[in-house]
Design an enzyme around this catalytic site. Structure first.
Site, short mmCIF file in Angstrom:
data_model
loop_
_atom_site.label_atom_id
_atom_site.label_comp_id
_atom_site.label_asym_id
_atom_site.label_seq_id
_atom_site.Cartn_x
_atom_site.Cartn_y
_atom_site.Cartn_z
N ASP A 109 22.81 -3.02 -4.97
CA ASP A 109 23.25 -4.30 -4.40
C ASP A 109 23.74 -4.15 -2.97
O ASP A 109 24.55 -4.95 -2.50
CB ASP A 109 24.34 -4.93 -5.28
CG ASP A 109 25.49 -3.99 -5.55
OD1 ASP A 109 25.46 -2.84 -5.05
OD2 ASP A 109 26.43 -4.38 -6.24
N LYS A 160 42.48 1.38 -3.65
CA LYS A 160 42.87 0.25 -2.79
C LYS A 160 44.38 0.25 -2.55
O LYS A 160 45.15 0.45 -3.49
CB LYS A 160 42.50 -1.03 -3.55
CG LYS A 160 42.01 -2.14 -2.69
CD LYS A 160 41.93 -3.41 -3.46
CE LYS A 160 40.68 -3.55 -4.30
NZ LYS A 160 40.55 -4.90 -4.88
N ASP A 218 27.49 -5.59 1.05
CA ASP A 218 27.47 -5.54 -0.41
C ASP A 218 27.21 -6.97 -0.87
O ASP A 218 28.06 -7.84 -0.66
CB ASP A 218 28.83 -5.01 -0.88
CG ASP A 218 29.01 -5.10 -2.38
OD1 ASP A 218 28.19 -5.76 -3.05
OD2 ASP A 218 29.96 -4.50 -2.89
P1 GTP Z 1 29.97 -7.12 -10.85
O1 GTP Z 1 29.95 -7.28 -12.35
O2 GTP Z 1 29.86 -8.46 -10.16
O3 GTP Z 1 31.10 -6.29 -10.32
O4 GTP Z 1 28.62 -6.36 -10.38
P2 GTP Z 1 27.95 -5.01 -10.95
O5 GTP Z 1 27.86 -5.09 -12.43
O6 GTP Z 1 26.65 -4.83 -10.23
O7 GTP Z 1 28.96 -3.85 -10.58
P3 GTP Z 1 29.12 -3.04 -9.21
O8 GTP Z 1 28.86 -3.97 -8.06
O9 GTP Z 1 30.39 -2.32 -9.23
O10 GTP Z 1 27.94 -1.96 -9.35
C1 GTP Z 1 27.49 -1.17 -8.26
C2 GTP Z 1 26.06 -0.75 -8.56
O11 GTP Z 1 26.02 0.10 -9.71
C3 GTP Z 1 25.16 -1.92 -8.85
O12 GTP Z 1 23.91 -1.63 -8.27
C4 GTP Z 1 25.08 -1.95 -10.38
O13 GTP Z 1 23.83 -2.45 -10.82
C5 GTP Z 1 25.23 -0.48 -10.73
N1 GTP Z 1 25.95 -0.24 -11.99
C6 GTP Z 1 27.24 -0.56 -12.26
N2 GTP Z 1 27.57 -0.16 -13.50
C7 GTP Z 1 26.46 0.42 -14.04
C8 GTP Z 1 26.17 1.02 -15.31
O14 GTP Z 1 27.00 1.12 -16.22
N3 GTP Z 1 24.89 1.50 -15.50
C9 GTP Z 1 23.94 1.42 -14.52
N4 GTP Z 1 22.72 1.90 -14.79
N5 GTP Z 1 24.18 0.86 -13.32
C10 GTP Z 1 25.43 0.36 -13.08
#
Ligand code: GTP
Length: 355
Positions: A109, A160, A218
């Protein structure tokens, strides 16, 4: 070089857009968000990517298959989300390189214009276990911060705090030595930010920071998602995957924009979307089949598939879910989100200037 792309998150901050489509597949400047990342990774020398999937895993292979934007693709899914570190460890089963080879890790993302080749070069020359891209931000108190010493070595991974010691933050793109991935515990929920990086630093391993502060975003929130799409359309960040030249608007095949409509500021008009005469649409994203009626004004907003804005309505910083309908004369502002299929009757909501 091989890469792992983390795409398993639920994207809760982007709901309702992410109810039917995972965040990395949301159409952004006319193509799935990931298309920009794949094309940019290819340009940086990546020839194979393993997708670490979890939420709506099957949709990724359906979207990209085994080869896209010059990159070979493989898919490894988690039964239960394993967090960023657990996902990297799990996806590493599909890597083909040796223990000392560099592996690029990308958050699914992030839109970044940084020089990935320079990051990899620093990694190779310093013999690091991991090399992180760090970017500098105006207000680091909203993020964890990552200080480095004069040689560029990361000295801590700090949570943070209202008084951060540096404005450098983790930008979500890492080069791991393959053996450092193998050291992450298998089949466990692990966060790289909270566990892997702090314990590597504590153990004396070399963790380097590649500090580069060009374009970085982001896209995890609706405001940022709209901004990312707008920046790509306007050309603030160039992407080989953009289906058209940069400009005030990107109009996809089948879209109909009436001659009397004003559409600018990096707006995307999706396939078969309609903007009627006298409407004004600025800096927004209209997905396929969305429509804006006569005299309506839409600014900095997302209209999902088939969403409809009635005559004279005003939307500013709003998200409409799939098929949502805003009746004539409504005025919606300030981060309001309308869930898929909801229909707002005429003038049901109106904000006045002093409300
Ligand atoms: P929010 O729920 O809105 O915080 O978004 P998110 O679920 O994408 O979480 P975050 O922005 O913290 O994740 C950062 C990146 O890691 C993103 O590209 C997510 O798709 C990926 N990511 C987060 N958690 C996991 C996980 O448990 N497994 C995998 N495969 N990818 C993850």
């Amino acid at each position: 070089m091989e890469a792992i792309l983390l795409v398993g998150g639920q994207g809760t901050r982007l709901r309702p857009l992410t109810i039917s489509t995972p965040k990395p597949l949301l159409p952004t400047a006319g193509v799935a968000f990931l298309a920009h990342q794949l094309a940019r990774a290819h340009a940086a020398g990546v020839d194979r990517i393993v997708f670490a999937t979890s939420y709506r895993a099957e949709m990724f292979e359906a979207a990209f298959g085994v080869h896209a934007h010059g990159v070979d693709l493989a898919y490894v899914s988690e039964d239960e989300p394993l967090g960023t570190g657990g996902a990297i460890r799990n996806a590493s089963r599909a890597l083909t390189g040796g223990p000392d080879d560099p592996v690029l890790i990308l958050n699914g993302d992030i839109l970044s214009g940084h020089d990935v080749r320079a990051q990899v070069k620093l990694h190779e020359e310093s013999g690091a276990a991991v090399t992180l891209h760090l970017t500098e931000v105006d207000d680091p108190s909203r993020f964890g911060c990552v200080p480095t010493d004069s040689a560029g070595r990361v000295t801590a991974f700090l949570e943070k705090t209202p008084h951060p010691v540096t404005n450098q933050i983790n930008a979500g793109c890492y080069v791991f030595r393959r053996s450092a991935i193998d050291a992450i515990p298998e089949d466990e929920v692990v966060s790289v930010e909270r566990a892997t990086f702090p314990s590597l630093i504590a153990s004396g391993a070399i963790v380097m920071g590649h500090v580069e502060s060009g374009y970085w975003l982001d896209v995890g929130t609706p405001e940022a998602f709209v901004q990312g799409s707008r920046d790509l359309v306007l050309g603030a960040l160039s992407s080989p995957a953009m289906p058209g030249e940069p400009g005030e608007r990107l109009t996809l095949p089948g879209a109909a924009v009436a001659p009397g409509a004003v559409v600018r500021g990096g707006t995307t008009v999706g396939r078969n979307a309609v903007i009627e005469s006298g409407a004004t649409v600025i800096g927004s994203v209209l997905l396929d089949d969305a429509s804006v009626a006569e005299g309506a004004t839409v600014r900095d907003s997302v209209l999902s598939r088939g969403a409809r804005v009635g005559p004279g309505a005003v939307l500013d910083g709003v998200v409409l879910g799939d098929g949502a309908v805003v009746g004539p004369g409504n005025e919606l502002r300030a981060g309001l989100r309308v869930w898929p299929g909801v229909e707002l009757p005429p003038t049901a909501i109106r904000f006045s200037a002093d409300a």
